[in-house]
Design an enzyme around this catalytic site. Structure first.
Site, PDB file in Angstrom:
ATOM      1  N   LYS A 294       0.861  -1.189   0.000  1.00  0.00           N
ATOM      2  CA  LYS A 294       0.000   0.000   0.000  1.00  0.00           C
ATOM      3  C   LYS A 294       0.892   1.231   0.000  1.00  0.00           C
ATOM      4  O   LYS A 294       1.692   1.433   0.911  1.00  0.00           O
ATOM      5  CB  LYS A 294      -0.914  -0.005   1.229  1.00  0.00           C
ATOM      6  CG  LYS A 294      -1.667   1.313   1.448  1.00  0.00           C
ATOM      7  CD  LYS A 294      -2.627   1.249   2.640  1.00  0.00           C
ATOM      8  CE  LYS A 294      -3.244   2.626   2.939  1.00  0.00           C
ATOM      9  NZ  LYS A 294      -4.190   2.602   4.084  1.00  0.00           N
ATOM     10  N   ASP A 299      -2.724  10.142   3.431  1.00  0.00           N
ATOM     11  CA  ASP A 299      -4.109   9.707   3.593  1.00  0.00           C
ATOM     12  C   ASP A 299      -4.876  10.727   4.433  1.00  0.00           C
ATOM     13  O   ASP A 299      -4.878  10.669   5.655  1.00  0.00           O
ATOM     14  CB  ASP A 299      -4.165   8.332   4.261  1.00  0.00           C
ATOM     15  CG  ASP A 299      -5.598   7.830   4.422  1.00  0.00           C
ATOM     16  OD1 ASP A 299      -6.513   8.432   3.824  1.00  0.00           O
ATOM     17  OD2 ASP A 299      -5.790   6.825   5.142  1.00  0.00           O
ATOM     18  N   LYS A 306     -10.565  12.700   7.435  1.00  0.00           N
ATOM     19  CA  LYS A 306     -10.151  12.332   8.785  1.00  0.00           C
ATOM     20  C   LYS A 306     -10.206  13.552   9.704  1.00  0.00           C
ATOM     21  O   LYS A 306     -10.171  14.688   9.229  1.00  0.00           O
ATOM     22  CB  LYS A 306      -8.706  11.806   8.768  1.00  0.00           C
ATOM     23  CG  LYS A 306      -8.542  10.425   8.194  1.00  0.00           C
ATOM     24  CD  LYS A 306      -7.092   9.970   8.323  1.00  0.00           C
ATOM     25  CE  LYS A 306      -6.897   8.598   7.709  1.00  0.00           C
ATOM     26  NZ  LYS A 306      -7.616   7.521   8.391  1.00  0.00           N
ATOM     27  N   ASP A 317       1.559   6.490   5.339  1.00  0.00           N
ATOM     28  CA  ASP A 317       0.609   5.497   4.825  1.00  0.00           C
ATOM     29  C   ASP A 317       1.111   4.792   3.560  1.00  0.00           C
ATOM     30  O   ASP A 317       0.399   3.994   2.969  1.00  0.00           O
ATOM     31  CB  ASP A 317      -0.749   6.175   4.579  1.00  0.00           C
ATOM     32  CG  ASP A 317      -1.925   5.246   4.824  1.00  0.00           C
ATOM     33  OD1 ASP A 317      -1.743   4.231   5.533  1.00  0.00           O
ATOM     34  OD2 ASP A 317      -3.019   5.539   4.316  1.00  0.00           O
ATOM     35  N   ASP A 376     -12.171   6.806   2.938  1.00  0.00           N
ATOM     36  CA  ASP A 376     -11.030   6.606   3.828  1.00  0.00           C
ATOM     37  C   ASP A 376     -10.569   5.145   3.842  1.00  0.00           C
ATOM     38  O   ASP A 376      -9.532   4.836   4.418  1.00  0.00           O
ATOM     39  CB  ASP A 376     -11.393   7.086   5.238  1.00  0.00           C
ATOM     40  CG  ASP A 376     -10.168   7.337   6.103  1.00  0.00           C
ATOM     41  OD1 ASP A 376      -9.052   7.354   5.548  1.00  0.00           O
ATOM     42  OD2 ASP A 376     -10.342   7.512   7.334  1.00  0.00           O
ATOM     43  N   GLU A 378      -9.142   3.543   1.515  1.00  0.00           N
ATOM     44  CA  GLU A 378      -8.528   3.700   0.191  1.00  0.00           C
ATOM     45  C   GLU A 378      -7.402   2.726  -0.060  1.00  0.00           C
ATOM     46  O   GLU A 378      -7.080   2.429  -1.207  1.00  0.00           O
ATOM     47  CB  GLU A 378      -8.027   5.142   0.031  1.00  0.00           C
ATOM     48  CG  GLU A 378      -6.658   5.435   0.650  1.00  0.00           C
ATOM     49  CD  GLU A 378      -6.600   5.253   2.155  1.00  0.00           C
ATOM     50  OE1 GLU A 378      -7.654   5.361   2.812  1.00  0.00           O
ATOM     51  OE2 GLU A 378      -5.503   4.981   2.681  1.00  0.00           O
ATOM     52  N   ARG A 380      -7.229  -0.445   0.411  1.00  0.00           N
ATOM     53  CA  ARG A 380      -7.711  -1.658  -0.261  1.00  0.00           C
ATOM     54  C   ARG A 380      -8.059  -1.371  -1.715  1.00  0.00           C
ATOM     55  O   ARG A 380      -8.027  -2.286  -2.537  1.00  0.00           O
ATOM     56  CB  ARG A 380      -8.897  -2.241   0.527  1.00  0.00           C
ATOM     57  CG  ARG A 380     -10.059  -1.311   0.681  1.00  0.00           C
ATOM     58  CD  ARG A 380     -10.954  -1.675   1.865  1.00  0.00           C
ATOM     59  NE  ARG A 380     -10.354  -1.330   3.158  1.00  0.00           N
ATOM     60  CZ  ARG A 380     -10.926  -1.540   4.332  1.00  0.00           C
ATOM     61  NH1 ARG A 380     -12.118  -2.123   4.405  1.00  0.00           N
ATOM     62  NH2 ARG A 380     -10.330  -1.196   5.452  1.00  0.00           N
TER      63      ARG A 380
HETATM   64  N1  BES Z   1      -4.383   4.478   6.750  1.00  0.00           N
HETATM   65  C1  BES Z   1      -5.557   4.183   7.470  1.00  0.00           C
HETATM   66  C2  BES Z   1      -5.321   3.168   8.582  1.00  0.00           C
HETATM   67  C3  BES Z   1      -4.707   3.721   9.823  1.00  0.00           C
HETATM   68  C4  BES Z   1      -5.470   4.449  10.718  1.00  0.00           C
HETATM   69  C5  BES Z   1      -3.391   3.482  10.120  1.00  0.00           C
HETATM   70  C6  BES Z   1      -4.903   4.939  11.867  1.00  0.00           C
HETATM   71  C7  BES Z   1      -2.820   3.964  11.276  1.00  0.00           C
HETATM   72  C8  BES Z   1      -3.571   4.701  12.144  1.00  0.00           C
HETATM   73  C9  BES Z   1      -6.610   3.597   6.534  1.00  0.00           C
HETATM   74  O1  BES Z   1      -6.611   4.075   5.241  1.00  0.00           O
HETATM   75  C10 BES Z   1      -7.941   3.927   7.097  1.00  0.00           C
HETATM   76  O2  BES Z   1      -8.298   5.068   7.113  1.00  0.00           O
HETATM   77  N2  BES Z   1      -8.655   2.904   7.560  1.00  0.00           N
HETATM   78  C11 BES Z   1      -9.932   3.051   8.104  1.00  0.00           C
HETATM   79  C12 BES Z   1     -10.829   2.029   7.435  1.00  0.00           C
HETATM   80  C13 BES Z   1     -12.305   2.283   7.637  1.00  0.00           C
HETATM   81  C14 BES Z   1     -12.716   3.543   6.936  1.00  0.00           C
HETATM   82  C15 BES Z   1     -13.063   1.094   7.092  1.00  0.00           C
HETATM   83  C16 BES Z   1      -9.843   2.800   9.607  1.00  0.00           C
HETATM   84  O3  BES Z   1      -9.063   1.943  10.039  1.00  0.00           O
HETATM   85  O4  BES Z   1     -10.547   3.463  10.342  1.00  0.00           O
HETATM   86 ZN    ZN Z   2      -4.808   4.720   4.557  1.00  0.00          ZN
HETATM   87 MN    MN Z   3      -7.763   5.830   5.000  1.00  0.00          MN
END
Ligand code: BES
Ligand code: ZN
Ligand code: MN
Length: 534
Positions: A294, A299, A306, A317, A376, A378, A380
Site C-alpha cells: 500500500k 491519507d 479524517k 501510509d 477513507d 482507500e 484496499r
Molecule cells: N491508513 C488508514 C489506517 C490507519 C489508521 C493506520 C490509523 C494507522 C492509524 C486507513 O486508510 C484507514 O483510514 N482505515 C480506516 C478504514 C475504515 C474507513 C473502514 C480505519 O481503520 O478506520
Molecule cells: Zn490509509
Molecule cells: Mn484511509
C-alpha cells in the site's frame, strides 16, 4: 490530457460520461522550493582478528562473568579488574541492559552489554541495534570485542549496529553533519566469515531499511507517487538483475485499473503503479514471489475526511510500499538467488472537486465493481488493482500484500505483532516462521466467512468497508476478493507496527517494519500448492 475519469469498462458505458476537467487536475505540482534531506550516515565497518590500540569506545558483550575472563583476556589485567569491580558494584546481571564505564585504560568509554544466553539471529541483531543507537554520540572509533562468538552472531551484531545508527532528523542537516561518526572495528577470530555474511547480506539490509524508513519519514510534499518512483530508480541504479516499470495514468487506464485511479482523483499528484522485479542468478523458475505494498503517500481520508488531530502521521501510509520495495532492494543488493517482484500501489488520498465520493462505483482490473462506502478505506482500493495485476500478469508463486490498512488491527495487536491473514496455511506458516527468525513478529488472524456479508453491496460486486465489527478482517477479505482463490495469497496489516516514538531501538518515526520479514521470507520461500484455500 488523458480522460482517466473513465473508470468503468465499456460494458457499463452509461456510467462513463466524462466530467469536466478542472484545470489543475492531475498535473504534478512540484514544490516551488526544492528541499533536500540530509544524507544517511553510518559508521564504516571493518573486521579484525586483534583488538586495535585503546582509543574511543570499546563495546564488550558479556553473557556471564566467565565471558569477562575469556573475552576480555586481551585487556590488561588492571583494566579487566576495574571492569569486574564496576560490574559487581552495579549488580550487573549479564542478561539484559548495558553499563557504560568511563576512564578505564585508554578508552573514552567501555560499553558492556548483557547478552544473556540467546544467541539467535534476531536476539543478537537487536543487541547490536540498541548498542549502535546508544553510541551515536561517540564520534570517535568503536571497537567491538566479539571473540568467542560464531560468525553468524558476529555478523548480526554488526548488522544490528548499522540499523541502530539510523536517524530520522532528515531536515536537521547541520546537526547531522556535525555528528559524523568514525568507523567500527569488529574483533573476531571468525572475522573473514563474519565479513562475508555482513557484506553479503547485513549491509544490504541496513541500507534497505534506511531507504524504506526515509521514504516513510519524508513528508508528503516531498514523497508523492512520482518522487517515490524516482527514489526507487536511484536506489536500484546499477544493481544487476533488476527491471523497473512505472505505470502512469494512461497505462493504468488501458489496463482497466479503475480502483487505484479512483483513489487518486482528488490529488494533484497522479497515481503510479510501480513494478520492481529482481531475478537473481540461480533463482527458481516457478514464477516470482510478488510483494504488493500500500503506497498512499498521504491519507487525508479524502471526502470521508479524517479528523485533524494527528493527521500528519498519515504521511506514513505508504510504509507497506516502502517495505516491499525495501525488501527487494535488500535481496537485489545482496544478489540473492530469488525471483521476486515488488509492486508499490502509489496514490494520494485527497478531498477535491474531482475526488471520488462515498457511493461512487469503481471497477478494478479484474472486472469486479466496487461501491465506495468510505473514501477513507482507500488502501484496499489501490491494492485491489495491484494484486489483480500480479495475478493476471505475473504467474505468481505467491502474492503477499503489506499495508497500513486499519486502525482496528492496532486495537487488536498493538505494536507487538502485525496481523497476518491468509487462505493458504502453508504460506501463512512460512510467513510466521520468517517473522520469528527476523524479529518482525506476525500474528495470524481469521478470515471468517461473515466478512463477505459485511462487504456486500446492493449496487456493485463488493463495497470497500463494512458497517462496523471486524474492521481488519473486512479489509483483508476485500483485498482477497481481487486474487484468484487458488493463488497463494497473504495480507499483512502493519498499521500498528510501521510507526512510533523514539525508543532504545529507533528514533521517532518509521520502524522499517517488514523489510527484514519479507527479505527473510523470500530467501527461504518454498512453493506451496495452488489450490483454492479457505
Ligand atoms: N491508513 C488508514 C489506517 C490507519 C489508521 C493506520 C490509523 C494507522 C492509524 C486507513 O486508510 C484507514 O483510514 N482505515 C480506516 C478504514 C475504515 C474507513 C473502514 C480505519 O481503520 O478506520
Ligand atoms: Zn490509509
Ligand atoms: Mn484511509
Amino acid at each position: 490530457m488523458p480522460i482517466h475519469h473513465l473508470l468503468l469498462a465499456s460494458s457499463l458505458a452509461a456510467m462513463t460520461v466524462p466530467m469536466p476537467q478542472a484545470a489543475h487536475a492531475q498535473e504534478v505540482v512540484k514544490p516551488s522550493l526544492t528541499i533536500k534531506a540530509a544524507k544517511a550516515q553510518f559508521r564504516p565497518v571493518s573486521f579484525a582478528a586483534t583488538l586495535p590500540a585503546a582509543s574511543g569506545t570499546l563495546v564488550l558483550p558479556l553473557g556471564s562473568e566467565a565471558d569477562l575472563a575469556s573475552r576480555a583476556s586481551v585487556l590488561p589485567d588492571a583494566e579487566r579488574a576495574a571492569i569486574s569491580r564496576a560490574l559487581a558494584a552495579a549488580e550487573f546481571d549479564y542478561k539484559t541492559g548495558a553499563l557504560s564505564l568511563r576512564g578505564i585504560g585508554g578508552w573514552d568509554r567501555i560499553h558492556v552489554i548483557g547478552t544473556g544466553k540467546d544467541l539467535s539471529a534476531a536476539a543478537v541483531q537487536k543487541l547490536g541495534t540498541i548498542a549502535g543507537r546508544a553510541l551515536m554520540k561517540d564520534k570517535g572509533p568503536l571497537a567491538v570485542l566479539a571473540t568467542g562468538l560464531p560468525a553468524e552472531a558476529v555478523a548480526e551484531l554488526a548488522t544490528g549496529m548499522g540499523i541502530g545508527e539510523y536517524r530520522s532528523d532528515l531536515y536537521q542537516a547541520k546537526a547531522r553533519e556535525a555528528s559524523a561518526m568514525a568507523g567500527t572495528t569488529i574483533v573476531s577470530e571468525n572475522g573473514q566469515a563474519a565479513r562475508a555474511l555482513y557484506e553479503g547480506r547485513g549491509k544490504a539490509l541496513i541500507e534497505a531499511m534506511a531507504f524504506a524508513r526515509d521514504l516513510s519519514n519524508e513528508p508528503a510534499n516531498v514523497i508523492y507517487p512520482e518522487s517515490f518512483v524516482e527514489r526507487t530508480r536511484a536506489a536500484f541504479a546499477g544493481v544487476a538483475g533488476v527491471s523497473i516499470e512505472a505505470l502512469d495514468v494512461p497505462a493504468m487506464e488501458k489496463l482497466g485499473m479503475g480502483s487505484i485511479l479512483g483513489s487518486g482523483r482528488g490529488s494533484a499528484r497522479p497515481p503510479r503503479m510501480l513494478i520492481v522485479r529482481y531475478t537473481g542468478r540461480g533463482a527458481p523458475s516457478a514464477g516470482p514471489v510478488v510483494l504488493a505494498g500500500k503506497g498512499i503517500t498521504f491519507d487525508s481520508g479524502g471526502i470521508s475526511l479524517k479528523a485533524g488531530a494527528g493527521m500528519g502521521d498519515m504521511k506514513f501510509d505508504m510504509s507497506g510500499a516502502a517495505s516491499v520495495v525495501g525488501a527487494v532492494l535488500a535481496l537485489a543488493r545482496s544478489q540473492a538467488p530469488v525471483d521476486v517482484v515488488a509492486i508499490a500501489a502509489l496514490s494520494e488520498n485527497m478531498p477535491d472537486g474531482n475526488a471520488a465520493r462515498p457511493a461512487d462505483v469503481l471497477q478494478a482490473m479484474n472486472g469486479k465493481t466496487i461501491e465506495i462506502n468510505s473514501t477513507d478505506a482507500e488502501g484496499r482500493l489501490v491494492l485491489a488493482d495491484a494484486v489483480a495485476y500480479a495475478d493476471a500478469r505475473l504467474n505468481p508463486a505467491a502474492i503477499v500484500d503489506m499495508a497500513t490498512l486499519t486502525g482496528s488491527i492496532m486495537t487488536a495487536l498493538g505494536d507487538d505483532y502485525a496481523g497476518l491473514f491468509s487462505r493458504h496455511d502453508p504460506l501463512a506458516d512460512q510467513l510466521v516462521k520468517a517473522g520469528d527468525v527476523s524479529g518482525d513478529a506476525l500474528w495470524r488472524m481469521p478470515l471468517h466467512p461473515s466478512y463477505a456479508e459485511d462487504t456486500k453491496s446492493t449496487i456493485a460486486d463488493i463495497k470497500n468497508s463494512g458497517a462496523s465489527g471486524a474492521g481488519a478482517g473486512a479489509g483483508a477479505h476485500f483485498i482477497g476478493a481481487f486474487v484468484k482463490p487458488e493463488t497463494p495469497w497473504a495480507h499483512i496489516d502493519i498499521a500498528g507496527m510501521a510507526w512510533g516514538g523514539a525508543n532504545d531501538l529507533k528514533p521517532a518515526g518509521s520502524t522499517g517494519y517488514g523489510v527484514r520479514l519479507l527479505e527473510q521470507f523470500v530467501r527461504n520461500f518454498q512453493p506451496v500448492p495452488k489450490v483454492a484455500g479457505e
